[in-house]
Write a protein that holds these residues in place. Structure first.
Motif, PDB file in Angstrom:
ATOM      1  N   MET A   1      16.170 -32.438  38.376  1.00  0.00           N
ATOM      2  CA  MET A   1      17.405 -31.782  38.820  1.00  0.00           C
ATOM      3  C   MET A   1      17.644 -30.517  38.009  1.00  0.00           C
ATOM      4  SD  MET A   1      18.829 -33.589  41.247  1.00  0.00           S
ATOM      5  CE  MET A   1      20.614 -33.403  41.233  1.00  0.00           C
ATOM      6  N   GLY A   2      18.065 -29.449  38.683  1.00  0.00           N
ATOM      7  CA  GLY A   2      18.335 -28.201  37.998  1.00  0.00           C
ATOM      8  C   GLY A   2      19.596 -28.267  37.159  1.00  0.00           C
ATOM      9  N   GLU A   3      19.619 -27.470  36.107  1.00  0.00           N
ATOM     10  CA  GLU A   3      20.802 -27.399  35.258  1.00  0.00           C
ATOM     11  C   GLU A   3      21.745 -26.330  35.782  1.00  0.00           C
ATOM     12  OE1 GLU A   3      22.131 -26.595  30.613  1.00  0.00           O
ATOM     13  OE2 GLU A   3      20.002 -26.774  31.142  1.00  0.00           O
ATOM     14  N   ILE A   4      23.029 -26.646  35.849  1.00  0.00           N
ATOM     15  CA  ILE A   4      24.036 -25.686  36.293  1.00  0.00           C
ATOM     16  C   ILE A   4      24.720 -25.098  35.071  1.00  0.00           C
ATOM     17  CG2 ILE A   4      26.103 -25.315  37.694  1.00  0.00           C
ATOM     18  CD1 ILE A   4      25.285 -27.761  39.353  1.00  0.00           C
ATOM     19  N   ILE A   5      24.700 -23.772  34.968  1.00  0.00           N
ATOM     20  CA  ILE A   5      25.212 -23.083  33.786  1.00  0.00           C
ATOM     21  C   ILE A   5      26.287 -22.081  34.194  1.00  0.00           C
ATOM     22  CG2 ILE A   5      24.600 -21.630  31.806  1.00  0.00           C
ATOM     23  CD1 ILE A   5      21.672 -22.665  32.238  1.00  0.00           C
TER      24      ILE A   5
ATOM     25  N   LEU B   1      33.292 -26.945  44.409  1.00  0.00           N
ATOM     26  CA  LEU B   1      31.977 -26.356  44.154  1.00  0.00           C
ATOM     27  C   LEU B   1      30.979 -27.424  43.714  1.00  0.00           C
ATOM     28  CD1 LEU B   1      30.187 -23.876  43.995  1.00  0.00           C
ATOM     29  CD2 LEU B   1      31.016 -23.486  41.666  1.00  0.00           C
ATOM     30  N   LYS B   2      31.417 -28.343  42.889  1.00  0.00           N
ATOM     31  CA  LYS B   2      30.524 -29.406  42.422  1.00  0.00           C
ATOM     32  C   LYS B   2      29.959 -30.206  43.586  1.00  0.00           C
ATOM     33  CE  LYS B   2      30.262 -33.321  39.247  1.00  0.00           C
ATOM     34  NZ  LYS B   2      30.929 -34.071  38.175  1.00  0.00           N
ATOM     35  N   LYS B   3      30.806 -30.544  44.531  1.00  0.00           N
ATOM     36  CA  LYS B   3      30.353 -31.315  45.691  1.00  0.00           C
ATOM     37  C   LYS B   3      29.366 -30.518  46.530  1.00  0.00           C
ATOM     38  CE  LYS B   3      34.394 -34.343  46.133  1.00  0.00           C
ATOM     39  NZ  LYS B   3      35.543 -34.746  46.982  1.00  0.00           N
ATOM     40  N   ALA B   4      29.641 -29.211  46.701  1.00  0.00           N
ATOM     41  CA  ALA B   4      28.757 -28.374  47.516  1.00  0.00           C
ATOM     42  C   ALA B   4      27.387 -28.205  46.862  1.00  0.00           C
ATOM     43  CB  ALA B   4      29.412 -27.012  47.742  1.00  0.00           C
ATOM     44  N   LEU B   5      27.354 -28.137  45.539  1.00  0.00           N
ATOM     45  CA  LEU B   5      26.087 -27.914  44.840  1.00  0.00           C
ATOM     46  C   LEU B   5      25.196 -29.152  44.788  1.00  0.00           C
ATOM     47  CD1 LEU B   5      27.133 -25.659  41.826  1.00  0.00           C
ATOM     48  CD2 LEU B   5      25.822 -25.013  43.851  1.00  0.00           C
ATOM     49  N   THR B   6      25.762 -30.303  45.063  1.00  0.00           N
ATOM     50  CA  THR B   6      24.986 -31.549  45.035  1.00  0.00           C
ATOM     51  C   THR B   6      23.768 -31.471  45.947  1.00  0.00           C
ATOM     52  OG1 THR B   6      26.969 -32.833  44.562  1.00  0.00           O
ATOM     53  CG2 THR B   6      25.079 -34.039  45.417  1.00  0.00           C
TER      54      THR B   6
ATOM     55  N   LEU C   1      41.730 -21.675  39.492  1.00  0.00           N
ATOM     56  CA  LEU C   1      40.962 -22.697  40.200  1.00  0.00           C
ATOM     57  C   LEU C   1      39.500 -22.298  40.421  1.00  0.00           C
ATOM     58  CD1 LEU C   1      43.450 -24.181  42.823  1.00  0.00           C
ATOM     59  CD2 LEU C   1      42.198 -25.408  41.035  1.00  0.00           C
ATOM     60  N   LEU C   2      39.228 -21.001  40.488  1.00  0.00           N
ATOM     61  CA  LEU C   2      37.838 -20.579  40.654  1.00  0.00           C
ATOM     62  C   LEU C   2      37.030 -20.904  39.393  1.00  0.00           C
ATOM     63  CD1 LEU C   2      38.332 -17.124  42.423  1.00  0.00           C
ATOM     64  CD2 LEU C   2      37.756 -19.321  43.468  1.00  0.00           C
ATOM     65  N   THR C   3      37.561 -20.531  38.232  1.00  0.00           N
ATOM     66  CA  THR C   3      36.874 -20.832  36.982  1.00  0.00           C
ATOM     67  C   THR C   3      36.817 -22.336  36.730  1.00  0.00           C
ATOM     68  OG1 THR C   3      37.559 -18.714  36.038  1.00  0.00           O
ATOM     69  CG2 THR C   3      36.888 -20.432  34.495  1.00  0.00           C
ATOM     70  N   ILE C   4      37.907 -23.039  37.030  1.00  0.00           N
ATOM     71  CA  ILE C   4      37.926 -24.498  36.865  1.00  0.00           C
ATOM     72  C   ILE C   4      36.856 -25.140  37.735  1.00  0.00           C
ATOM     73  CG2 ILE C   4      39.269 -26.594  37.245  1.00  0.00           C
ATOM     74  CD1 ILE C   4      40.124 -25.063  34.798  1.00  0.00           C
ATOM     75  N   ASN C   5      36.702 -24.665  38.972  1.00  0.00           N
ATOM     76  CA  ASN C   5      35.649 -25.179  39.846  1.00  0.00           C
ATOM     77  C   ASN C   5      34.271 -24.956  39.233  1.00  0.00           C
ATOM     78  OD1 ASN C   5      35.789 -26.155  42.963  1.00  0.00           O
ATOM     79  ND2 ASN C   5      37.716 -25.228  42.333  1.00  0.00           N
ATOM     80  N   ALA C   6      34.059 -23.768  38.675  1.00  0.00           N
ATOM     81  CA  ALA C   6      32.768 -23.447  38.074  1.00  0.00           C
ATOM     82  C   ALA C   6      32.473 -24.344  36.876  1.00  0.00           C
ATOM     83  CB  ALA C   6      32.732 -21.984  37.663  1.00  0.00           C
ATOM     84  N   LEU C   7      33.442 -24.516  36.003  1.00  0.00           N
ATOM     85  CA  LEU C   7      33.238 -25.322  34.800  1.00  0.00           C
ATOM     86  C   LEU C   7      33.130 -26.808  35.120  1.00  0.00           C
ATOM     87  CD1 LEU C   7      35.684 -23.530  32.330  1.00  0.00           C
ATOM     88  CD2 LEU C   7      33.195 -23.280  32.496  1.00  0.00           C
ATOM     89  N   THR C   8      33.848 -27.252  36.128  1.00  0.00           N
ATOM     90  CA  THR C   8      33.758 -28.654  36.547  1.00  0.00           C
ATOM     91  C   THR C   8      32.386 -28.959  37.137  1.00  0.00           C
ATOM     92  OG1 THR C   8      36.136 -28.748  36.968  1.00  0.00           O
ATOM     93  CG2 THR C   8      34.785 -30.424  38.032  1.00  0.00           C
ATOM     94  N   ALA C   9      31.794 -27.971  37.815  1.00  0.00           N
ATOM     95  CA  ALA C   9      30.486 -28.157  38.452  1.00  0.00           C
ATOM     96  C   ALA C   9      29.331 -28.034  37.471  1.00  0.00           C
ATOM     97  CB  ALA C   9      30.309 -27.135  39.568  1.00  0.00           C
ATOM     98  N   SER C  10      29.576 -27.450  36.307  1.00  0.00           N
ATOM     99  CA  SER C  10      28.483 -27.066  35.403  1.00  0.00           C
ATOM    100  C   SER C  10      28.104 -28.153  34.403  1.00  0.00           C
ATOM    101  CB  SER C  10      28.865 -25.798  34.644  1.00  0.00           C
ATOM    102  OG  SER C  10      29.026 -24.708  35.544  1.00  0.00           O
ATOM    103  N   ASP C  11      26.858 -28.082  33.983  1.00  0.00           N
ATOM    104  CA  ASP C  11      26.368 -28.935  32.903  1.00  0.00           C
ATOM    105  C   ASP C  11      26.629 -28.279  31.551  1.00  0.00           C
ATOM    106  OD1 ASP C  11      25.018 -30.958  34.621  1.00  0.00           O
ATOM    107  OD2 ASP C  11      23.766 -29.239  35.173  1.00  0.00           O
TER     108      ASP C  11
ATOM    109  N   ASN D   1      35.499 -32.713  33.370  1.00  0.00           N
ATOM    110  CA  ASN D   1      34.050 -32.753  33.152  1.00  0.00           C
ATOM    111  C   ASN D   1      33.745 -33.032  31.680  1.00  0.00           C
ATOM    112  OD1 ASN D   1      31.290 -32.372  33.078  1.00  0.00           O
ATOM    113  ND2 ASN D   1      31.323 -30.240  33.768  1.00  0.00           N
ATOM    114  N   GLU D   2      33.724 -34.284  31.331  1.00  0.00           N
ATOM    115  CA  GLU D   2      33.547 -34.668  29.923  1.00  0.00           C
ATOM    116  C   GLU D   2      32.172 -34.328  29.377  1.00  0.00           C
ATOM    117  OE1 GLU D   2      33.839 -38.851  29.295  1.00  0.00           O
ATOM    118  OE2 GLU D   2      32.641 -39.365  31.073  1.00  0.00           O
ATOM    119  N   HIS D   3      31.207 -34.052  30.243  1.00  0.00           N
ATOM    120  CA  HIS D   3      29.841 -33.775  29.793  1.00  0.00           C
ATOM    121  C   HIS D   3      29.568 -32.284  29.576  1.00  0.00           C
ATOM    122  CE1 HIS D   3      28.927 -37.960  30.522  1.00  0.00           C
ATOM    123  NE2 HIS D   3      29.335 -37.849  31.774  1.00  0.00           N
ATOM    124  N   LEU D   4      30.534 -31.421  29.878  1.00  0.00           N
ATOM    125  CA  LEU D   4      30.338 -29.981  29.722  1.00  0.00           C
ATOM    126  C   LEU D   4      30.118 -29.633  28.247  1.00  0.00           C
ATOM    127  CD1 LEU D   4      30.384 -27.173  31.108  1.00  0.00           C
ATOM    128  CD2 LEU D   4      32.843 -27.099  30.639  1.00  0.00           C
TER     129      LEU D   4
END
Length: 255
Positions: free
Chosen positions: A1-5, A104-109, A128-138, A169-172
């Motif tokens: 799986m690719g890493e999301i940054i 965004l997280k759901k769409a990137l799945t 919400l745009l930045t929150i979506n990005a950070l929630t989706a990211s590793d 996103n506790e794993h960020l």
């Protein structure tokens, strides 16, 4: 799986988009499969790669929740989900949507496994745009300009990181910090570099990105620095950063 940054900094003008575009391209040149997502309403990342007025864009992804047809691929460039000025109103629309922070997280799945790395160029604000990005990211990559106000803004970014970890996103984690617009002639540059090194330790990349006229010119031609002037100091620095990035990945995989 690719890493999301997520490439993020709440202070504008620190080289965030320049780093997103040119680090992504450096990794493509090292034969990595890269997706670049422009989630900034200013759409500088998109125009910097010559992609404008695309009917498939990040607004469609966030509002309709589908990645289908949203990727514009060009030879020798990263795939890109471009931005659009319509994104300015997307935050208002997202407010009333279910799971608004996870769109965004759901769409990137559906596409995460198709790439080695997915970079998200974030807007210089907390919404919400930045929150979506950070929630989706590793992980989070922080471009940081060597000046006092950049250090001041860093505290706000770290508070945002803590907020997202606690709420969505506790794993960020922090991937690394890249010093940009570096001018070795200034005493202030050395002082700030020492402070950042003391705070972030090994998270700070050894490679620095210098102030470079060619880097500043390239986006106006819709080109990354390698296409615009591959012999420039800016191109050499981003290629060096890409190699250091991959070397870190290799070391981490061996641990």
């Amino acid at each position: 799986m690719g890493e999301i940054i997520a490439v993020a900094n709440q202070k504008g003008g620190v080289g965030k988009t320049t780093t997103s575009v040119n680090l992504a391209k450096a990794l493509v040149l090292r034969r990595k499969k890269i997706l670049l997502i422009d989630i900034d309403p200013q759409a500088n990342c998109s125009s910097g790669l010559g992609v404008e007025n695309s009917p498939a864009n990040i607004y469609d992804v966030l509002v309709n929740g589908s990645m289908a047809g949203a990727v514009t691929a060009k030879d020798h460039l990263p795939d890109i989900v471009p931005s659009t000025r319509d994104l300015t109103g997307a935050e208002i629309e997202l407010v009333g949507m279910e799971d608004r922070e996870y769109r965004l997280k759901k769409a990137l799945t559906a596409v995460k496994g198709s790439y080695d790395f997915i970079f998200i160029d974030c807007p210089p604000s907390l919404g919400l745009l930045t929150i979506n990005a950070l929630t989706a990211s590793d992980s989070l990559l922080i471009p940081l300009q060597c000046e006092f106000y950049a250090l001041e803004g860093l505290g706000k970014l770290l508070n945002t990181l803590k907020y997202v970890r606690d709420a969505f996103n506790e794993h960020l984690r922090i991937k690394g910090v890249v010093l940009t617009m570096y001018d070795s002639r200034l005493n202030l540059t050395a002082q700030i570099t020492d402070e950042i090194k003391n705070f972030f330790g090994e998270k700070l990349f050894n490679t620095v990105i210098p102030r470079n006229v060619r880097l500043a010119e390239a986006p106006s031609f819709g080109k990354d620095i390698f296409e615009y002037d591959r012999h420039s100091a800016g191109a050499a620095s981003y290629m060096k950063l890409g190699d250091e990035f991959l070397a870190r990945e290799k070391r981490n995989a061996q641990k």
